[in-house]
Design a protein around this motif. Structure first.
Motif, short mmCIF file in Angstrom:
data_model
loop_
_atom_site.label_atom_id
_atom_site.label_comp_id
_atom_site.label_asym_id
_atom_site.label_seq_id
_atom_site.Cartn_x
_atom_site.Cartn_y
_atom_site.Cartn_z
N TRP A 87 7.33 -50.37 29.67
CA TRP A 87 6.72 -49.03 29.76
C TRP A 87 7.73 -47.96 29.33
O TRP A 87 7.42 -47.10 28.48
CB TRP A 87 6.25 -48.81 31.20
CG TRP A 87 5.71 -47.46 31.53
CD1 TRP A 87 5.01 -46.63 30.70
CD2 TRP A 87 5.83 -46.79 32.78
NE1 TRP A 87 4.66 -45.47 31.38
CE2 TRP A 87 5.16 -45.55 32.66
CE3 TRP A 87 6.43 -47.12 34.00
CZ2 TRP A 87 5.08 -44.64 33.71
CZ3 TRP A 87 6.34 -46.22 35.05
CH2 TRP A 87 5.67 -44.99 34.90
N VAL A 88 8.92 -48.00 29.90
CA VAL A 88 9.95 -47.02 29.54
C VAL A 88 10.20 -47.07 28.03
O VAL A 88 10.27 -46.03 27.36
CB VAL A 88 11.24 -47.29 30.32
CG1 VAL A 88 12.39 -46.44 29.78
CG2 VAL A 88 11.03 -47.03 31.81
N ALA A 89 10.31 -48.27 27.50
CA ALA A 89 10.61 -48.42 26.07
C ALA A 89 9.49 -47.85 25.21
O ALA A 89 9.74 -47.11 24.25
CB ALA A 89 10.84 -49.89 25.75
N GLU A 90 8.25 -48.17 25.55
CA GLU A 90 7.14 -47.73 24.71
C GLU A 90 6.98 -46.22 24.74
O GLU A 90 6.56 -45.62 23.74
CB GLU A 90 5.84 -48.42 25.14
CG GLU A 90 5.83 -49.93 24.88
CD GLU A 90 5.92 -50.26 23.39
OE1 GLU A 90 5.66 -49.39 22.55
OE2 GLU A 90 6.28 -51.41 23.07
N VAL A 91 7.30 -45.59 25.85
CA VAL A 91 7.25 -44.12 25.88
C VAL A 91 8.37 -43.55 25.02
O VAL A 91 8.16 -42.62 24.24
CB VAL A 91 7.34 -43.61 27.33
CG1 VAL A 91 7.50 -42.09 27.36
CG2 VAL A 91 6.10 -44.03 28.12
N MET A 92 9.57 -44.11 25.15
CA MET A 92 10.68 -43.63 24.32
C MET A 92 10.39 -43.84 22.84
O MET A 92 10.85 -43.07 21.99
CB MET A 92 11.97 -44.36 24.70
CG MET A 92 12.56 -43.94 26.04
SD MET A 92 14.12 -44.79 26.34
CE MET A 92 14.75 -43.83 27.74
N ARG A 123 -4.01 -44.53 23.81
CA ARG A 123 -4.51 -45.88 23.53
C ARG A 123 -3.44 -46.74 22.86
O ARG A 123 -3.30 -47.93 23.15
CB ARG A 123 -5.75 -45.79 22.64
CG ARG A 123 -6.30 -47.16 22.31
CD ARG A 123 -7.62 -47.08 21.59
NE ARG A 123 -8.07 -48.42 21.18
CZ ARG A 123 -9.15 -48.64 20.44
NH1 ARG A 123 -9.88 -47.63 20.04
NH2 ARG A 123 -9.48 -49.87 20.10
N SER A 124 -2.71 -46.15 21.94
CA SER A 124 -1.72 -46.92 21.18
C SER A 124 -0.61 -47.44 22.09
O SER A 124 -0.25 -48.62 22.04
CB SER A 124 -1.13 -46.04 20.07
OG SER A 124 -0.31 -46.80 19.23
N THR A 125 -0.08 -46.56 22.93
CA THR A 125 0.99 -46.98 23.84
C THR A 125 0.47 -47.95 24.88
O THR A 125 1.14 -48.93 25.22
CB THR A 125 1.62 -45.75 24.50
OG1 THR A 125 2.12 -44.86 23.50
CG2 THR A 125 2.76 -46.14 25.43
N ALA A 126 -0.74 -47.72 25.39
CA ALA A 126 -1.31 -48.63 26.38
C ALA A 126 -1.46 -50.03 25.81
O ALA A 126 -1.13 -51.03 26.46
CB ALA A 126 -2.66 -48.09 26.85
N ALA A 127 -1.95 -50.12 24.58
CA ALA A 127 -2.12 -51.43 23.95
C ALA A 127 -0.78 -52.09 23.70
O ALA A 127 -0.64 -53.31 23.88
CB ALA A 127 -2.90 -51.27 22.65
N SER A 128 0.21 -51.32 23.30
CA SER A 128 1.54 -51.89 23.08
C SER A 128 2.11 -52.46 24.37
O SER A 128 2.71 -53.54 24.38
CB SER A 128 2.48 -50.80 22.53
OG SER A 128 2.13 -50.45 21.22
N ILE A 129 1.93 -51.73 25.47
CA ILE A 129 2.46 -52.20 26.75
C ILE A 129 1.76 -53.48 27.17
O ILE A 129 2.41 -54.46 27.57
CB ILE A 129 2.29 -51.11 27.83
CG1 ILE A 129 3.17 -49.90 27.50
CG2 ILE A 129 2.64 -51.67 29.20
CD1 ILE A 129 2.91 -48.70 28.40
#
Length: 377
Positions: free
Chosen positions: A48-53, A133-139
DNA sequence: GAGTCGTGGCA
DNA sequence: TTGCCAAGACT
């Protein structure tokens, strides 16, 4: 538009990825550094931290920030318990600072909910601040190996070239989501999505793609058309305005300097800065500084010599900061256009989060102060 | 839906 | 040097 038979597309990309993909991304590995098996969950907090960064930020830039934040806050409870100040301290220099506030707020919300805090659905993640949506799917695909298609800039570019999409992806996002879903390997979603991003980051690059190294070359419509670097088509961006900002480094009799914390919303929200503002047409920069400090802090200053001039480009504006040393004359500083103002000793500046341009001002100030303490030999 | 929101690397 | 651009979200 039809990408053709899918299975060879999937297997050729995964084969390429085994040899040429990135397999050293820390949040995609077990704690002992080995690669996880299919379906094996990873630490969702680190993902989660990584995908937000990683939003609008390249992997190489994120890595040191991710390591520092994870060392300070190893789990969601530690992040939730931290102060916003401490979170911003670790985020300073990374940009898009609303991400840090939203991550922090999301951690507090998850901890307050109690139990196993980690959502297993797209909707669950998208309910958190700063997660689209993009970050949620990545996580979900990274942490739990769930079959969710992703659609970041890499995927948009790869897919736009694969099918030679004639227009800007932004205008056909539903279509691009369907294409990403179509190509996704539902049996190895984590590996496939990572492979797709590695392909975009290392081979199918924005300029001068390395088509000779691409496993999809034989299936790529843009390659067949002869000019893959032309895609994806992008909208013309409006010209960015240029402004001159007068900045005052105000010192009192004890040598302390005046800083303020910017408002929570807007550019560089929540970070600290040296006060100042926009130069008006026909106005001398010294007058700008006097006026801005009067309007925003209700103080009177004597503007002294120039400390430094520097230019800085943001996403949608370019600024030239003209920074002058100032002597405080009168008036108790008031936070009329900021959250708070504070007198601090120069050596204390390192304990406040500053944006990049202000960090350069601090360097120039400390250099100047050291030079003045040590007269020319 | 167009604007806003950072920064550093690179050609 | 100047401009372009990146693992987007929010209003």
């Amino acid at each position: 538009m039809d990408p053709g038979p899918i299975e060879p597309l999937r297997s050729s990309l995964l084969d390429w990825w085994e040899d040429h993909g990135r397999h050293d991304i820390p949040w995609k590995l077990r704690p002992d550094g080995s690669r996880p098996g299919p379906g094996e969950p990873l630490d969702p907090f680190g993902v989660w931290v990584a995908e937000v960064m990683l939003q609008q930020t390249q992997l190489a830039v994120v890595l040191p920030y991710w390591h520092r934040l994870m060392a300070a806050f190893p789990d969601v409870g530690a992040l939730a318990a931290a102060s916003e100040h401490d979170v911003l301290m670790l985020w300073q220099g990374l940009g898009y600072y609303a991400r840090a506030r939203r991550l922090h707020g999301g951690a507090q919300r998850l901890v307050a909910a109690g139990g196993d805090p980690w959502p297993r659905t797209l909707e669950g993640w998208m309910a958190l601040p700063g997660i689209g949506r993009s970050t949620a799917a990545s996580i979900l695909s990274s942490a739990f190996d769930l079959p969710h298609p992703i659609l970041d800039g890499n995927v948009q570019r790869v897919v736009a070239r694969l099918v030679a999409h004639p227009g800007p992806p932004k205008r056909d996002m539903a279509h691009f989501w369907r294409l990403s879903e179509t190509v996704l390997d539902p049996h190895r979603p984590r590996a496939f999505n990572q492979a797709l991003m590695d392909l975009g980051a290392g081979v199918c690059t924005p300029r001068q793609p390395c088509c000779g190294a691409c496993p999809w070359r034989g299936r790529c419509a843009a390659y067949a058309a002869g000019d893959p670097g032309r895609l994806p088509v992008k909208d013309t961006s409006p010209p960015v305005p240029f402004q001159v900002i007068g900045v005052g480094v105000v010192r009192d009799k004890d040598g302390r300097v005046l800083i303020d914390q910017r408002l929570q919303e807007g550019l560089l929200g929540g970070l600290w800065e040296f006060p100042g503002g926009k130069q008006e047409p026909g106005e001398a920069i010294e007058a700008t500084i006097q006026r801005e400090l009067r309007e925003e802090l209700a103080i009177e200053v004597a503007v002294g010599e120039e400390l430094i001039t520097l230019e800085h480009a943001y996403s949608h504006k370019r600024l030239r900061f003209v920074v002058h040393l100032c002597r405080w004359r009168s008036g108790e500083p008031q936070p009329l256009a900021s959250q708070q103002v504070r007198w601090v000793a120069p050596e204390e500046l390192s304990s406040y989060p500053f944006p990049a341009a202000n960090a350069r001002i601090i360097s120039a100030l400390l250099l100047r102060l050291r030079a003045s303490q040590r007269p020319a030999e």
